[in-house]
Design a protein around this motif. Structure first.
Motif, PDB file in Angstrom:
ATOM      1  N   VAL A  96       0.874  -1.179   0.000  1.00 37.14           N
ATOM      2  CA  VAL A  96       0.000   0.000   0.000  1.00 37.14           C
ATOM      3  C   VAL A  96       0.906   1.223   0.000  1.00 37.14           C
ATOM      4  CG1 VAL A  96      -1.653   1.359   1.352  1.00 37.14           C
ATOM      5  CG2 VAL A  96      -1.904  -1.126   1.224  1.00 37.14           C
ATOM      6  N   VAL A  97       0.604   2.197  -0.843  1.00 39.03           N
ATOM      7  CA  VAL A  97       1.332   3.464  -0.803  1.00 39.03           C
ATOM      8  C   VAL A  97       0.315   4.580  -0.611  1.00 39.03           C
ATOM      9  CG1 VAL A  97       2.929   5.017  -2.002  1.00 39.03           C
ATOM     10  CG2 VAL A  97       3.097   2.538  -2.379  1.00 39.03           C
ATOM     11  N   VAL A  98       0.463   5.350   0.463  1.00 37.43           N
ATOM     12  CA  VAL A  98      -0.367   6.547   0.630  1.00 37.43           C
ATOM     13  C   VAL A  98       0.271   7.601  -0.272  1.00 37.43           C
ATOM     14  CG1 VAL A  98      -1.303   8.270   2.198  1.00 37.43           C
ATOM     15  CG2 VAL A  98      -0.901   5.931   3.012  1.00 37.43           C
ATOM     16  N   LYS A  99      -0.477   8.016  -1.296  1.00 33.63           N
ATOM     17  CA  LYS A  99       0.050   8.930  -2.312  1.00 33.63           C
ATOM     18  C   LYS A  99       0.173  10.346  -1.740  1.00 33.63           C
ATOM     19  CE  LYS A  99      -1.816   6.224  -6.202  1.00 33.63           C
ATOM     20  NZ  LYS A  99      -2.785   6.190  -7.327  1.00 33.63           N
ATOM     21  N   PRO A 100       0.880  11.249  -2.430  1.00 36.82           N
ATOM     22  CA  PRO A 100       1.115  12.587  -1.864  1.00 36.82           C
ATOM     23  C   PRO A 100      -0.162  13.310  -1.421  1.00 36.82           C
ATOM     24  CG  PRO A 100       2.521  12.263  -3.770  1.00 36.82           C
ATOM     25  CD  PRO A 100       1.608  11.061  -3.702  1.00 36.82           C
ATOM     26  N   ASP A 101      -1.272  13.124  -2.144  1.00 32.28           N
ATOM     27  CA  ASP A 101      -2.520  13.810  -1.742  1.00 32.28           C
ATOM     28  C   ASP A 101      -3.076  13.247  -0.436  1.00 32.28           C
ATOM     29  OD1 ASP A 101      -2.927  11.541  -3.387  1.00 32.28           O
ATOM     30  OD2 ASP A 101      -4.985  12.103  -3.813  1.00 32.28           O
ATOM     31  N   GLY A 102      -2.823  11.971  -0.158  1.00 36.26           N
ATOM     32  CA  GLY A 102      -3.275  11.361   1.102  1.00 36.26           C
ATOM     33  C   GLY A 102      -2.572  11.993   2.291  1.00 36.26           C
ATOM     34  N   ILE A 103      -1.275  12.280   2.111  1.00 37.89           N
ATOM     35  CA  ILE A 103      -0.498  12.920   3.187  1.00 37.89           C
ATOM     36  C   ILE A 103      -0.969  14.373   3.342  1.00 37.89           C
ATOM     37  CG2 ILE A 103       1.850  13.471   4.009  1.00 37.89           C
ATOM     38  CD1 ILE A 103       2.072  10.610   3.342  1.00 37.89           C
ATOM     39  N   GLN A 104      -1.153  15.080   2.206  1.00 37.68           N
ATOM     40  CA  GLN A 104      -1.594  16.479   2.253  1.00 37.68           C
ATOM     41  C   GLN A 104      -2.972  16.613   2.897  1.00 37.68           C
ATOM     42  OE1 GLN A 104       0.240  19.272   1.330  1.00 37.68           O
ATOM     43  NE2 GLN A 104       1.781  17.659   1.373  1.00 37.68           N
ATOM     44  N   ARG A 105      -3.822  15.631   2.700  1.00 32.00           N
ATOM     45  CA  ARG A 105      -5.176  15.690   3.246  1.00 32.00           C
ATOM     46  C   ARG A 105      -5.234  15.227   4.704  1.00 32.00           C
ATOM     47  NH1 ARG A 105      -9.412  14.616   0.011  1.00 32.00           N
ATOM     48  NH2 ARG A 105     -10.564  14.977   1.924  1.00 32.00           N
ATOM     49  N   ALA A 106      -4.088  14.887   5.280  1.00 31.67           N
ATOM     50  CA  ALA A 106      -4.007  14.431   6.677  1.00 31.67           C
ATOM     51  C   ALA A 106      -4.869  13.188   6.914  1.00 31.67           C
ATOM     52  CB  ALA A 106      -4.391  15.563   7.642  1.00 31.67           C
ATOM     53  N   LEU A 107      -4.789  12.248   5.973  1.00 34.44           N
ATOM     54  CA  LEU A 107      -5.609  11.040   6.068  1.00 34.44           C
ATOM     55  C   LEU A 107      -4.791   9.787   6.418  1.00 34.44           C
ATOM     56  CD1 LEU A 107      -8.003  11.650   3.031  1.00 34.44           C
ATOM     57  CD2 LEU A 107      -8.622  11.651   5.461  1.00 34.44           C
ATOM     58  N   ILE A 108      -3.544   9.977   6.836  1.00 33.35           N
ATOM     59  CA  ILE A 108      -2.671   8.814   7.084  1.00 33.35           C
ATOM     60  C   ILE A 108      -3.300   7.868   8.118  1.00 33.35           C
ATOM     61  CG2 ILE A 108      -0.375   8.057   7.824  1.00 33.35           C
ATOM     62  CD1 ILE A 108       0.508  11.052   7.151  1.00 33.35           C
ATOM     63  N   GLY A 109      -3.697   8.440   9.255  1.00 34.51           N
ATOM     64  CA  GLY A 109      -4.262   7.619  10.328  1.00 34.51           C
ATOM     65  C   GLY A 109      -5.554   6.948   9.899  1.00 34.51           C
TER      66      GLY A 109
END
Ligand code: GDP
Ligand code: MG
Length: 201
Positions: A11-24
């Protein structure tokens, strides 16, 4: 054959996932179903790494090109080319820009049916049509229409391996052997042991 509990997926959290603060939020979905996180890192990928990643499956470029052509046709628009390989190259170019635009988080998740279950929780490629309750369906609005119109990749928060053979090629592309942990957690007994003996002491 290996026990099914040993199936692994990338699984790779793409750059927009990190920007949207959706990691957790994203990690929670995979963790709570019972999958086990066995590798994790954050970094900005290189274009070479992304190109190689998408070309690990020799058929992917042609398939994605065919899919993109049919989505242009469905919208009543003329595709940039009628050659799936050429359109595939275009998608690869867009993905190189997207995936190197900021840090990503790469992970390996392990457990029974890991590939299939992670895809189910993640949802379809296009957020607009991804199912309600899936990560792509619930947290983002993008569409083929918007992305193709702006000559960019669909922003859908996550990459997840599409099949077991894909996962088997992708994991060593993103992680060295020493970065992948081997450990157990107590709830695996409840999930996988043929007999549950220890509950009543
Ligand atoms: P996935 O396995 O659901 O991620 O989908 P694919 O492997 O088919 O495509 C990889 C990624 O390329 C997708 O997650 C999107 O970000 C992007 N992508 C795929 N198809 C298209 C397309 O037709 N148009 C655009 N703009 N982006 C696409
Ligand atoms: Mg894919």
């Amino acid at each position: 054959m290996d026990h099914p509990k040993n199936e692994r997926t990338l699984v790779v959290v793409k750059p927009d996932g990190i920007q949207r603060a959706l990691i957790g939020e994203i990690m929670k979905r995979y963790e709570r179903i019972g999958l086990k996180l066995i590798a994790l890192k954050m970094f900005v990928p290189t274009e070479k790494m992304i190109e190689e990643h998408y070309l690990l499956d020799s058929e992917w470029k042609k398939n994605v090109g065919e899919k993109a052509i049919s989505s242009y046709v469905k919208k009543g628009e003329t595709p940039p080319s009628s050659d799936p390989i050429e359109v595939g190259n275009l998608v690869v170019g867009r993905l190189k820009k997207y995936m190197t635009s900021g840090p990503v988080i790469a992970m390996v998740w392990e457990g029974a049916h890991a590939v299939e279950l992670v895809r189910k929780i993640t949802g379809g490629t296009e957020p607009r049509s991804a199912g309600v309750g899936t990560i792509r369906g619930d947290f983002v609005v993008d569409s083929y229409q918007m992305a193709d119109g702006a000559d960019r990749a669909i922003r859908n928060l996550i990459h997840a391996s599409g099949s077991v053979p894909e996962a088997e090629k992708e994991i060593p592309h993103w992680f060295g052997k020493a970065e992948i942990m081997k450990y157990s957690v107590p709830h695996e007994a409840t999930l996988y042991d043929a007999d549950i003996k220890s509950i009543l002491g």
